[in-house]
Design a protein around this motif. Sequence first.
Motif, PDB file in Angstrom:
ATOM      1  N   LEU A 119       1.728   1.000  -5.669  1.00 57.13           N
ATOM      2  CA  LEU A 119       2.726   0.683  -4.636  1.00 57.13           C
ATOM      3  C   LEU A 119       2.326   1.305  -3.303  1.00 57.13           C
ATOM      4  CD1 LEU A 119       6.309   1.053  -6.163  1.00 57.13           C
ATOM      5  CD2 LEU A 119       5.115  -1.048  -5.513  1.00 57.13           C
ATOM      6  N   LEU A 120       1.888   2.552  -3.341  1.00 61.72           N
ATOM      7  CA  LEU A 120       1.511   3.243  -2.106  1.00 61.72           C
ATOM      8  C   LEU A 120       0.280   2.605  -1.474  1.00 61.72           C
ATOM      9  CD1 LEU A 120       2.251   6.847  -3.293  1.00 61.72           C
ATOM     10  CD2 LEU A 120       3.074   5.874  -1.146  1.00 61.72           C
TER      11      LEU A 120
ATOM     12  N   LEU B  71      14.624   8.282  13.424  1.00 58.38           N
ATOM     13  CA  LEU B  71      13.592   7.441  14.020  1.00 58.38           C
ATOM     14  C   LEU B  71      13.876   7.301  15.506  1.00 58.38           C
ATOM     15  CD1 LEU B  71      13.815   4.717  11.295  1.00 58.38           C
ATOM     16  CD2 LEU B  71      11.762   6.066  11.743  1.00 58.38           C
TER      17      LEU B  71
ATOM     18  N   ARG C 283      10.799   7.265   2.535  1.00 63.41           N
ATOM     19  CA  ARG C 283      10.346   8.519   3.130  1.00 63.41           C
ATOM     20  C   ARG C 283      11.348   9.006   4.185  1.00 63.41           C
ATOM     21  NH1 ARG C 283       6.336  12.413   2.756  1.00 63.41           N
ATOM     22  NH2 ARG C 283       4.574  11.002   2.878  1.00 63.41           N
ATOM     23  N   CYS C 284      11.833   8.041   4.939  1.00 62.36           N
ATOM     24  CA  CYS C 284      12.677   8.361   6.079  1.00 62.36           C
ATOM     25  C   CYS C 284      14.070   8.859   5.669  1.00 62.36           C
ATOM     26  CB  CYS C 284      12.769   7.105   6.950  1.00 62.36           C
ATOM     27  SG  CYS C 284      13.773   7.257   8.388  1.00 62.36           S
TER      28      CYS C 284
ATOM     29  N   SER D 160      -0.579  -0.353  -1.682  1.00 64.78           N
ATOM     30  CA  SER D 160      -0.274  -1.714  -1.235  1.00 64.78           C
ATOM     31  C   SER D 160       0.323  -1.772   0.157  1.00 64.78           C
ATOM     32  CB  SER D 160       0.691  -2.391  -2.212  1.00 64.78           C
ATOM     33  OG  SER D 160       0.113  -2.475  -3.488  1.00 64.78           O
ATOM     34  N   VAL D 161       0.782  -0.641   0.669  1.00 67.47           N
ATOM     35  CA  VAL D 161       1.371  -0.655   2.010  1.00 67.47           C
ATOM     36  C   VAL D 161       0.257  -0.894   3.031  1.00 67.47           C
ATOM     37  CG1 VAL D 161       2.620   0.683   3.730  1.00 67.47           C
ATOM     38  CG2 VAL D 161       3.209   0.911   1.309  1.00 67.47           C
ATOM     39  N   PRO D 162       0.348  -1.973   3.797  1.00 68.91           N
ATOM     40  CA  PRO D 162      -0.754  -2.308   4.710  1.00 68.91           C
ATOM     41  C   PRO D 162      -0.942  -1.253   5.791  1.00 68.91           C
ATOM     42  CG  PRO D 162       0.806  -4.133   4.519  1.00 68.91           C
ATOM     43  CD  PRO D 162       1.430  -2.948   3.863  1.00 68.91           C
TER      44      PRO D 162
ATOM     45  N   GLN E 286      16.839  -1.977  12.536  1.00 65.65           N
ATOM     46  CA  GLN E 286      16.762  -1.190  11.302  1.00 65.65           C
ATOM     47  C   GLN E 286      16.746   0.304  11.618  1.00 65.65           C
ATOM     48  OE1 GLN E 286      13.930  -2.153   7.898  1.00 65.65           O
ATOM     49  NE2 GLN E 286      12.946  -0.344   8.702  1.00 65.65           N
ATOM     50  N   ALA E 287      15.985   0.685  12.648  1.00 64.92           N
ATOM     51  CA  ALA E 287      15.916   2.092  13.029  1.00 64.92           C
ATOM     52  C   ALA E 287      17.291   2.590  13.474  1.00 64.92           C
ATOM     53  CB  ALA E 287      14.887   2.288  14.141  1.00 64.92           C
TER      54      ALA E 287
ATOM     55  N   VAL F   3      12.845  -4.273  12.940  1.00 58.88           N
ATOM     56  CA  VAL F   3      12.598  -2.823  12.944  1.00 58.88           C
ATOM     57  C   VAL F   3      13.424  -2.074  13.981  1.00 58.88           C
ATOM     58  CG1 VAL F   3      10.360  -2.658  11.847  1.00 58.88           C
ATOM     59  CG2 VAL F   3      10.473  -3.108  14.283  1.00 58.88           C
TER      60      VAL F   3
ATOM     61  N   LEU G 196       8.604   1.686   1.146  1.00 58.39           N
ATOM     62  CA  LEU G 196       8.321   3.109   0.935  1.00 58.39           C
ATOM     63  C   LEU G 196       8.463   3.918   2.221  1.00 58.39           C
ATOM     64  CD1 LEU G 196       5.293   2.785  -1.504  1.00 58.39           C
ATOM     65  CD2 LEU G 196       7.637   3.448  -2.044  1.00 58.39           C
ATOM     66  N   GLY G 197       8.242   3.282   3.375  1.00 62.21           N
ATOM     67  CA  GLY G 197       8.460   3.966   4.649  1.00 62.21           C
ATOM     68  C   GLY G 197       9.927   4.332   4.814  1.00 62.21           C
ATOM     69  N   VAL G 198      10.810   3.410   4.425  1.00 59.96           N
ATOM     70  CA  VAL G 198      12.254   3.657   4.500  1.00 59.96           C
ATOM     71  C   VAL G 198      12.641   4.785   3.537  1.00 59.96           C
ATOM     72  CG1 VAL G 198      14.525   2.657   4.013  1.00 59.96           C
ATOM     73  CG2 VAL G 198      12.837   1.345   5.312  1.00 59.96           C
TER      74      VAL G 198
ATOM     75  N   PRO H  92       9.680   2.867  10.228  1.00 62.27           N
ATOM     76  CA  PRO H  92       9.602   3.997   9.290  1.00 62.27           C
ATOM     77  C   PRO H  92       8.199   4.048   8.702  1.00 62.27           C
ATOM     78  CG  PRO H  92      11.413   2.517   8.713  1.00 62.27           C
ATOM     79  CD  PRO H  92      10.595   1.823   9.749  1.00 62.27           C
ATOM     80  N   HIS H  93       7.586   5.184   8.802  1.00 58.09           N
ATOM     81  CA  HIS H  93       6.180   5.305   8.483  1.00 58.09           C
ATOM     82  C   HIS H  93       5.996   6.106   7.208  1.00 58.09           C
ATOM     83  CE1 HIS H  93       1.914   5.647   9.490  1.00 58.09           C
ATOM     84  NE2 HIS H  93       2.154   4.670  10.349  1.00 58.09           N
ATOM     85  N   LEU H  94       5.077   5.660   6.385  1.00 55.44           N
ATOM     86  CA  LEU H  94       4.819   6.325   5.111  1.00 55.44           C
ATOM     87  C   LEU H  94       4.360   7.769   5.312  1.00 55.44           C
ATOM     88  CD1 LEU H  94       5.060   5.506   2.246  1.00 55.44           C
ATOM     89  CD2 LEU H  94       2.747   4.593   2.329  1.00 55.44           C
TER      90      LEU H  94
ATOM     91  N   ASN I 160      19.243   5.576  11.454  1.00 54.35           N
ATOM     92  CA  ASN I 160      19.719   6.774  12.155  1.00 54.35           C
ATOM     93  C   ASN I 160      21.217   6.962  11.955  1.00 54.35           C
ATOM     94  OD1 ASN I 160      17.212   7.443  13.092  1.00 54.35           O
ATOM     95  ND2 ASN I 160      17.500   6.570  15.132  1.00 54.35           N
TER      96      ASN I 160
END
Lengths: 351, 279
Positions: free
Chosen positions: B257-258, A284, B222-223, B260-262, B193-194, B190, B218-220, A275-277, B198
Amino acid sequence: MTDTPAGTPAADAATPETPNPETPTLEIQGLRLNLPGAARPVLAGVDLTVAARETVALVGESGSGKSLTSRSVLRLLPPGAATEGAVRVQGEDVLTMNAKQLRRLRTHTAAMIFQDPRAAINPLRRIGDFLTESLRLNADLPAAEATERAVRMLDAVGLGDRVLGQYPGQLSGGMLQRVVIAAALMGDPALILADEPTTALDVTTQAEVVGLLGDLRDQFGTALLFVTHDLGLAAAISDRVYVMYAGRIAETGPAEALFQRPRHPYTAALLRSTPHLDAPAGRLAAIEGRPPSLREELTGCPFAARCAFATQQCREELPPHLPVRGESSRLVACHHSEKLADQLAGSVTHD
Amino acid sequence: MTETVLTGTVLTDTVLEVSGLHRSFGAVQAVHDVSFSLARGGSLGIVGESGSGKTTTARIVVGLEHADTGEVRLLGRDRSGPVGRGRRPRLERAREVQMVFQDPFLSLDPRTSVHGVLRETLRLHFPERRADHERRIAELLEQVGLGAREAGALPRQLSGGQRQRVAIARALAVEPAVLVLDEAVAALDVSVQAQILNLLADIRTETGIGYLFITHDLGVVRCVTEDVVVMRHGRIVEAGPTAQVLDDPQHPYTRLLLDSVPRPGWDPKGIAAARRALL
Ligand SMILES: Nc1ncnc2c1ncn2[C@@H]1O[C@H](COP(=O)(O)OP(=O)(O)O)[C@@H](O)[C@H]1O
Ligand SMILES: Nc1ncnc2c1ncn2[C@@H]1O[C@H](COP(=O)(O)OP(=O)(O)O)[C@@H](O)[C@H]1O
Ligand SMILES: [Mg+2]
Ligand SMILES: [Mg+2]
């Protein structure tokens, strides 16, 4: 030998007295590892190098063999483990070291940082004892000198000497991980093996620990093997990356090229399932199935069963590690890498 | 159940409404003045670092924990107090809200098969529909993507992803209006998790269930969420539509927080400095 990435030439068979500057700090060649009860090798011929000052990420999903690869560097292997191949640290093969050489390796040459700092430290002992123990016991360093060094290393990780007298329970997770890093630095190692060192930490704390590891590399020239399941983190911090699947390297190359233009379907699929920011909300691209268990024997490509592009050849023949055309420092183990190149690269762009 | 409440249930499009929640443990203010609402069939994320009060909030919503002050309304009914004693109030609350945890292993009986877990849940909640249970079990297994082989398995014979599917199926069996997921995908790889994310998206489309989705990722967020609240030290520091909060964060902590996401070009030292400035 053919699997050694260009630019990091293999060491000569005869080990020089003083490490040749060309000798990689870590050089794993053809490492195979068998465990009792497993139907196939847990590590099936791993080649990996880390040069001085280099940060190399080893990525893959759980069970792929990342921890065993990094533990093999200190020969911290499960009972009954049988190895083949070579694991050379500064040119010396760890797998054939005697007890004395091994102790020296673990005290002075290579150090490991684990995921959970709380599990790595005895909660009943003061931080000071934890930091100085190895040097006092293995290097016969007088206690006062060991403590002096502990204070310097605590300073390097941004902690004051106040923590020497404290107990692990009195420190936060982020502070404890810094203590663990200070402990790893105590013997002035040439190589740090960090096994998911930030996985148990919050993102902002993770940034702090990663920044610290980068400083240490600049300051001490330490080589770093960073094990992680987080592709974003690997992309952010490493010079080169190895992607592991079912005990084999699927592909390797410079971080930027590898994540921008993956050449193995597994790398591309992993990137797409994360999941991408910046990605839009919605479904996905999941990878169906899951990694093969150790009870399964494998023929052909280990990823074939889950790969959208697999053919009969993939199910029958193990793909060799071949250079990527035009990119000298990349290797990929996929029969169809060449013809899938555009498709794989196109599939990971989110914009 | 009175007529007015029923009317309220039908009229309101809000399935969960939390207002002014407070909860302290000794000197620690775990939750401080937290308010949010979840629309029917919506998905609301709660993000924040560990210790920010996410789990305590979730536990208050499902009735595992009580609030010192504040109100929780589920389907328009006041559920602020402790869950009433006895079978009926407990079952009623369970029909309103279910929870899925990070490690489903801890909430599954090690001696009960997957099929057995679902059968027990259906017998408890829908004893009058007994004739329909086998059909419903098959439907639930299908919904979460488990086959006949997994149906007969014990929890320890399943992978982490499969166990999470079982936990989701068990929660769905009760047909709740709201599902609270507390770091439910955090322990999964991952690729798995995907699959679960879904699955959760499909289930929401099919059933109109609402999610309170707690995660540090934060990616999760968003999703899988439409709206999000950002918590820090027990307080909400920012809230709004997910896309808006992530694309144009207003609070410095959300920005931290944003940042900090690598990602490539990431600046860990800058983040560390920003973090210290915020303390
Ligand atoms: N001490 C052990 N005994 C038996 N099997 C093990 C042991 N350690 C690891 N394994 C198995 O070896 C494989 C690789 O493990 P590991 O290196 O820990 O993977 P990773 O770090 O990538 O998650 C897994 O299938 C794991 O179950
Ligand atoms: N049962 C409890 N007893 C004492 N302190 C608690 C308890 N539950 C939570 N806390 C404290 O409340 C704060 C918020 O915790 P929690 O809700 O678990 O946060 P999160 O889920 O965001 O990590 C933390 O400081 C935690 O230590
Ligand atoms: Mg591991
Ligand atoms: Mg929590």
